[in-house]
Structure formats: C-alpha cells, structure tokens
Write a protein that holds these residues in place. Sequence first.
Motif, PDB file in Angstrom:
ATOM      1  N   GLY A 152       0.802  -1.220   0.000  1.00  0.00           N
ATOM      2  CA  GLY A 152       0.000   0.000   0.000  1.00  0.00           C
ATOM      3  C   GLY A 152       0.830   1.262   0.000  1.00  0.00           C
ATOM      4  O   GLY A 152       0.462   2.266   0.608  1.00  0.00           O
ATOM      5  N   GLY A 153       1.982   1.250  -0.688  1.00  0.00           N
ATOM      6  CA  GLY A 153       2.822   2.438  -0.787  1.00  0.00           C
ATOM      7  C   GLY A 153       3.812   2.580   0.346  1.00  0.00           C
ATOM      8  O   GLY A 153       4.629   3.476   0.333  1.00  0.00           O
TER       9      GLY A 153
ATOM     10  N   ARG B 112       7.431  11.746   6.605  1.00  0.00           N
ATOM     11  CA  ARG B 112       6.679  12.224   5.453  1.00  0.00           C
ATOM     12  C   ARG B 112       5.648  11.173   5.066  1.00  0.00           C
ATOM     13  O   ARG B 112       5.818   9.992   5.343  1.00  0.00           O
ATOM     14  N   THR B 113       4.587  11.611   4.405  1.00  0.00           N
ATOM     15  CA  THR B 113       3.638  10.637   3.877  1.00  0.00           C
ATOM     16  C   THR B 113       4.293   9.887   2.727  1.00  0.00           C
ATOM     17  O   THR B 113       5.277  10.353   2.131  1.00  0.00           O
ATOM     18  N   ALA B 114       3.751   8.727   2.402  1.00  0.00           N
ATOM     19  CA  ALA B 114       4.286   7.952   1.289  1.00  0.00           C
ATOM     20  C   ALA B 114       4.205   8.756  -0.001  1.00  0.00           C
ATOM     21  O   ALA B 114       5.125   8.724  -0.833  1.00  0.00           O
ATOM     22  N   GLY B 115       3.111   9.511  -0.170  1.00  0.00           N
ATOM     23  CA  GLY B 115       2.959  10.331  -1.364  1.00  0.00           C
ATOM     24  C   GLY B 115       4.023  11.409  -1.459  1.00  0.00           C
ATOM     25  O   GLY B 115       4.569  11.675  -2.542  1.00  0.00           O
ATOM     26  N   THR B 116       4.354  12.038  -0.324  1.00  0.00           N
ATOM     27  CA  THR B 116       5.369  13.083  -0.322  1.00  0.00           C
ATOM     28  C   THR B 116       6.743  12.505  -0.617  1.00  0.00           C
ATOM     29  O   THR B 116       7.556  13.127  -1.319  1.00  0.00           O
TER      30      THR B 116
ATOM     31  N   ASN C   3      10.345  16.727   1.920  1.00  0.00           N
ATOM     32  CA  ASN C   3       9.045  17.357   2.131  1.00  0.00           C
ATOM     33  C   ASN C   3       8.838  18.507   1.139  1.00  0.00           C
ATOM     34  O   ASN C   3       8.324  19.562   1.486  1.00  0.00           O
ATOM     35  N   ARG C   4       9.313  18.278  -0.114  1.00  0.00           N
ATOM     36  CA  ARG C   4       9.165  19.202  -1.237  1.00  0.00           C
ATOM     37  C   ARG C   4       9.997  20.475  -1.089  1.00  0.00           C
ATOM     38  O   ARG C   4       9.768  21.448  -1.791  1.00  0.00           O
ATOM     39  N   GLN C   5      10.971  20.468  -0.175  1.00  0.00           N
ATOM     40  CA  GLN C   5      11.958  21.544  -0.105  1.00  0.00           C
ATOM     41  C   GLN C   5      13.238  21.042  -0.749  1.00  0.00           C
ATOM     42  O   GLN C   5      13.810  20.051  -0.308  1.00  0.00           O
ATOM     43  N   ALA C   6      13.700  21.735  -1.802  1.00  0.00           N
ATOM     44  CA  ALA C   6      14.853  21.280  -2.569  1.00  0.00           C
ATOM     45  C   ALA C   6      16.121  21.983  -2.103  1.00  0.00           C
ATOM     46  O   ALA C   6      16.188  23.216  -2.102  1.00  0.00           O
ATOM     47  N   LEU C   7      17.112  21.203  -1.720  1.00  0.00           N
ATOM     48  CA  LEU C   7      18.418  21.717  -1.317  1.00  0.00           C
ATOM     49  C   LEU C   7      19.384  21.551  -2.486  1.00  0.00           C
ATOM     50  O   LEU C   7      19.533  20.451  -3.028  1.00  0.00           O
TER      51      LEU C   7
ATOM     52  N   PRO D 220       5.417   7.487  13.539  1.00  0.00           N
ATOM     53  CA  PRO D 220       4.805   6.167  13.369  1.00  0.00           C
ATOM     54  C   PRO D 220       4.571   5.518  14.726  1.00  0.00           C
ATOM     55  O   PRO D 220       5.427   5.578  15.614  1.00  0.00           O
ATOM     56  N   GLN D 221       3.401   4.927  14.898  1.00  0.00           N
ATOM     57  CA  GLN D 221       3.072   4.274  16.147  1.00  0.00           C
ATOM     58  C   GLN D 221       3.440   2.802  16.095  1.00  0.00           C
ATOM     59  O   GLN D 221       3.236   2.137  15.070  1.00  0.00           O
ATOM     60  N   PRO D 222       3.983   2.255  17.188  1.00  0.00           N
ATOM     61  CA  PRO D 222       4.313   0.827  17.195  1.00  0.00           C
ATOM     62  C   PRO D 222       3.057  -0.020  17.117  1.00  0.00           C
ATOM     63  O   PRO D 222       1.980   0.382  17.561  1.00  0.00           O
ATOM     64  N   ALA D 223       3.196  -1.175  16.519  1.00  0.00           N
ATOM     65  CA  ALA D 223       2.059  -2.085  16.407  1.00  0.00           C
ATOM     66  C   ALA D 223       1.639  -2.568  17.791  1.00  0.00           C
ATOM     67  O   ALA D 223       2.479  -2.790  18.666  1.00  0.00           O
ATOM     68  N   PRO D 224       0.320  -2.711  18.025  1.00  0.00           N
ATOM     69  CA  PRO D 224      -0.127  -3.177  19.331  1.00  0.00           C
ATOM     70  C   PRO D 224       0.353  -4.593  19.624  1.00  0.00           C
ATOM     71  O   PRO D 224       0.436  -5.428  18.728  1.00  0.00           O
ATOM     72  N   VAL D 225       0.689  -4.829  20.874  1.00  0.00           N
ATOM     73  CA  VAL D 225       1.160  -6.146  21.291  1.00  0.00           C
ATOM     74  C   VAL D 225      -0.012  -6.926  21.855  1.00  0.00           C
ATOM     75  O   VAL D 225      -0.721  -6.453  22.753  1.00  0.00           O
TER      76      VAL D 225
END
Length: 221
Positions: free
Chosen positions: A35-36, A48-52, A83-87, A207-212
Amino acid sequence: MTPTTLNRTRRVVGTALAAATLAAALSACAPLIVGGAVVGGVMAVDRRTAGTQIEDEGIELRAANRIRETLGDRAHVNVTSYNRQALLTGEVATAQDRQAVEQMVSQVENVRSVVNDLAVMPPSTLSQRSTDTFITGKVRASLVDAQDISANSFKVVTERNTVYLMGRVSQREANRATDIARGVTDVRKVVRVFEIVSEEELRRIAPQPAPVTTDTKPAGG
C-alpha cells in the motif's frame, strides 16, 4: 534424446535456475511494499507521507535532468528534496549559472521552496567526493548509534566536508543531531535545513508501534 532437444532442455533448466536465484535474492534483500509503504524499510518509519516521499524522488530526478540538459559537464550540482523543499549543493562556474539552477529547480513540479547553497568555483575532485561520501556514512552511523533520536527522521548530505541535515524534527532533535554531526571527524561545518515541529505534532506524525497482543488462553486448553 537428440542434440537439439538436449540443448533446448539445458536452456530451459538454466533459465529456471536463474529465475529462482533472482527471486531468492529479491526476497532476501528487497523491502516489501504494501500500500505504498515499505515494510522493514525507510518509508515505514519516515515522517513524510508515502505520497510526499514519492514526490521528493520525482523532484530530485526531474531537477537533475533539467540541470544536466542545460549545464552539461560545466557544473556539479546535487539536488536533495525533503518534504518538497529542494536543497542545492555543489559547484557551478558562474553566478549566472547559480541563479539559473535555482530558477530551474523552483519551477519543477511539486517544489515548495529552494535552498540554494551552490558555490561558484571549479567542480570538486573525485577524491573530495569520496571523502564526502565517507563523512555522510559516518554521520548516519552516529545518528543510528544515538538512542534518543530516530536516525530515519534525518537526511544527510555532505559537500566539501560541510554536512547538511534535513528532516521534520523537534527543536530538541535538531540540536541533538547537530551536536552529533559536529563531533564526526573531518566535518568542518553543519548546515541545518530542518522543518521544526512541536513535540505535540511530533507525537502525532511519528509512526506508532504495532499493538502487542497476548494469548490468555489457558495452557492445554
């Protein structure tokens, strides 16, 4: 079995073995894309989001192509997008080239802003670029070794012993990463190209850790 049939059989077997070897290598080394998001790779923990992230890759590719088509070998320019800022880092022959590169990159699709740190000077040597690559590796390793920040939240670029740090980070993380980079051997200067976010926003985008889950089923049941 005729010689023709034998040769055909050998080719089929050889092709099958090659395909099996490639599949095994890919399953062992390549990240899994779901799923990206890359599971077990950088995209799974990137802020960043996968799209970004995909947009940033596209910005770097399109900008590099435009610069190469316009300036050819008379410039050494690296484009790093976060994040769309170009260096922009590297070397160009004239101040006019420096301005032209910034203008070109600013017009690339999805670019939000441009940080132009190009130097007007001859291109760096291969030896210098090798040193820069080595420094980048040492800085990244030092960020990984630090237990109080997430190394995957930072992008590291090195040009002529100057380290550039990019990322969406809190002020605490920015200061910590800067101190770490400054402590790496051969680093002359650290340039911060951060997007500073609050600790509250950081908790929201991290990102949140997966529930145990635990199995409470009685033994033997």
